[in-house]
Design an enzyme around this catalytic site. Structure first.
Site, PDB file in Angstrom:
ATOM      1  N   GLU A 184       0.822  -1.212   0.000  1.00  0.00           N
ATOM      2  CA  GLU A 184       0.000   0.000   0.000  1.00  0.00           C
ATOM      3  C   GLU A 184       0.853   1.258   0.000  1.00  0.00           C
ATOM      4  O   GLU A 184       0.522   2.234  -0.673  1.00  0.00           O
ATOM      5  CB  GLU A 184      -0.950   0.005   1.190  1.00  0.00           C
ATOM      6  CG  GLU A 184      -2.071  -1.029   1.122  1.00  0.00           C
ATOM      7  CD  GLU A 184      -2.977  -0.845  -0.095  1.00  0.00           C
ATOM      8  OE1 GLU A 184      -2.971   0.246  -0.710  1.00  0.00           O
ATOM      9  OE2 GLU A 184      -3.690  -1.800  -0.439  1.00  0.00           O
ATOM     10  N   TYR A 192      -6.032   7.121   3.630  1.00  0.00           N
ATOM     11  CA  TYR A 192      -6.254   6.011   2.709  1.00  0.00           C
ATOM     12  C   TYR A 192      -5.591   4.727   3.202  1.00  0.00           C
ATOM     13  O   TYR A 192      -6.233   3.679   3.292  1.00  0.00           O
ATOM     14  CB  TYR A 192      -5.740   6.319   1.294  1.00  0.00           C
ATOM     15  CG  TYR A 192      -5.577   5.042   0.522  1.00  0.00           C
ATOM     16  CD1 TYR A 192      -6.698   4.376   0.031  1.00  0.00           C
ATOM     17  CD2 TYR A 192      -4.330   4.427   0.392  1.00  0.00           C
ATOM     18  CE1 TYR A 192      -6.577   3.138  -0.601  1.00  0.00           C
ATOM     19  CE2 TYR A 192      -4.201   3.209  -0.231  1.00  0.00           C
ATOM     20  CZ  TYR A 192      -5.325   2.571  -0.736  1.00  0.00           C
ATOM     21  OH  TYR A 192      -5.205   1.341  -1.328  1.00  0.00           O
ATOM     22  N   ASP A 211      -9.630   5.845  -2.486  1.00  0.00           N
ATOM     23  CA  ASP A 211      -8.447   6.225  -3.256  1.00  0.00           C
ATOM     24  C   ASP A 211      -8.905   6.853  -4.568  1.00  0.00           C
ATOM     25  O   ASP A 211     -10.086   7.110  -4.763  1.00  0.00           O
ATOM     26  CB  ASP A 211      -7.559   4.999  -3.500  1.00  0.00           C
ATOM     27  CG  ASP A 211      -8.117   4.116  -4.598  1.00  0.00           C
ATOM     28  OD1 ASP A 211      -9.354   4.038  -4.707  1.00  0.00           O
ATOM     29  OD2 ASP A 211      -7.342   3.522  -5.363  1.00  0.00           O
TER      30      ASP A 211
END
Length: 354
Positions: A42, A125, A143
């Site tokens: 991520e 996020y 996102d």
DNA sequence: CAGTCGTGGGC
DNA sequence: TGCCCAAGACT
């Protein structure tokens, strides 16, 4: 809330079960994801394409299989491994986060979104993504993909980035109670493969029946976006100094700011009003113009004049500099713009030799 | 909150 | 060539 919107998540999850992407960091259906792998991927994926991340993800996992290994590594090694991926503060924060996890959390990732949010490099996020994907917590993940899907689903007239604050509420309207992790990944997969920025494949979309933008025949016109500002240009110079024994002079940039903590060749400051004939540095000799390179950063374009100079065998490095041998250079934490300058210098030197 | 912060690929 | 963009964070 319209009933059709309530059914959207079921259609989306059914689509996801058939068409989910098989990605290196993604667990097989029914298997527990590794929170470390989820976090690592991520962070790498922040503003970065799947194609660019894949090789770096594999490399990091091979170098540091567990968060304890990453925490124990020198930060220079992490910067070096990150070189070329961009947004280098991510690498520094990644390392700081690993150390904090080991020091304060026993090397375990907190499952709580708010707790994740407190860690360096983990913003709204990423905290939601880890909570949802790694721990199947009901976090609302937003996102760029999700923003696009939602803007089209509602034919949202509010332009980005102003629309960002409406997003979590709109996502929550269609989020299912079950499978929050799969729902988050399904939304992102849909945005990445079907609901794309240009020429969305609405014919293949499981949500086409519920999509307001589709009804208007204008899916591609969403999300609305605020006008962007022009990108200024700067110029600068790079002084590529090669010693008689083949070693090359480099230095390390300050830890924060542009290319923070990365290695570079000596050079003159990058500015809009750069002089046409910059002074050559006192160290080195026989400075020769090797050509120019262009490089585009997010908020300015850069044109660098490359100069190649020579230094005698045994010459000392100037203040703040170091000599790197040829083999040593391959492993240096050089950002892409410096690799580009290096390539230009090499090209010039080999042409001069011929 | 608008600016800072990379890179490579697609069209 | 130039512009858009890609699983944002931090200030």
């Amino acid at each position: 809330m319209a009933k059709s919107k309530m059914q959207a998540s079921e259609k989306l999850l059914a689509w996801y079960d058939r068409h989910r992407r098989d990605l290196p960091w993604r667990a097989r259906p029914g298997q527990r994801p590794d929170p470390y792998a989820v976090w690592l991927s991520e962070v790498m994926l922040q503003q970065t394409t799947v194609a660019a991340v894949a090789a770096y993800f594999q490399k990091f996992l091979a170098l540091w299989p567990r968060v304890e290994n990453l925490a124990a590594a020198p930060v220079e090694a992490v910067m070096q491994a990150w070189a070329g991926l961009g947004y280098y503060s991510r690498a520094r924060n990644l390392h700081a986060c690993a150390q904090k996890l080991v020091a304060d959390h026993g090397g375990r990732f907190p499952e709580d979104e708010a707790e994740l949010r407190r860690l360096p490099g983990i913003g709204p996020y990423t905290a939601a993504a880890i909570a949802a994907i790694a721990f199947d917590r009901p976090a609302i993940v937003v996102d760029g993909n999700v923003e696009r899907v939602i803007a089209r689903l509602w034919a949202l007239e509010t332009p980005l980035p102003a629309a960002k604050k409406e997003m979590p509420g709109l996502v929550a309207e269609i989020a299912p109670r079950q499978r929050p992790g799969d729902f988050a990944q399904a939304m992102m997969d849909l945005g990445a493969t079907i609901c794309t920025p240009r020429r969305p494949a609405c014919v293949l979309c499981p949500l086409s029946g519920e999509c307001a933008a589709r009804k208007l025949g204008a899916a591609q016109d969403f999300p609305r976006k605020a006008a962007k500002k022009p990108r200024p240009s700067r110029r600068g110079a790079v002084f590529y100094l090669r010693r008689a024994d083949g070693a090359v002079l480099t230095r390390t940039r300050p830890p924060h700011g542009l290319l923070g903590g990365m290695e570079e060749f000596f050079g003159a400051d990058w500015r809009e009003d750069f002089p046409a004939n910059p002074d050559m540095p006192a160290f080195g000799a026989n400075w020769a113009f090797a050509g120019e390179i262009d490089h585009v950063f997010t908020h300015f374009a850069l044109k660098l004049s490359i100069f190649v100079g020579e230094a005698p065998r045994g010459a000392p490095a100037p203040e703040g500099g170091r000599w790197r041998g040829a083999a040593d250079m391959k492993a240096a934490a050089l950002p892409s713009v410096m690799r580009k300058a290096e390539a230009r210098a090499h090209k010039f030197l080999s042409a001069r030799l011929a």
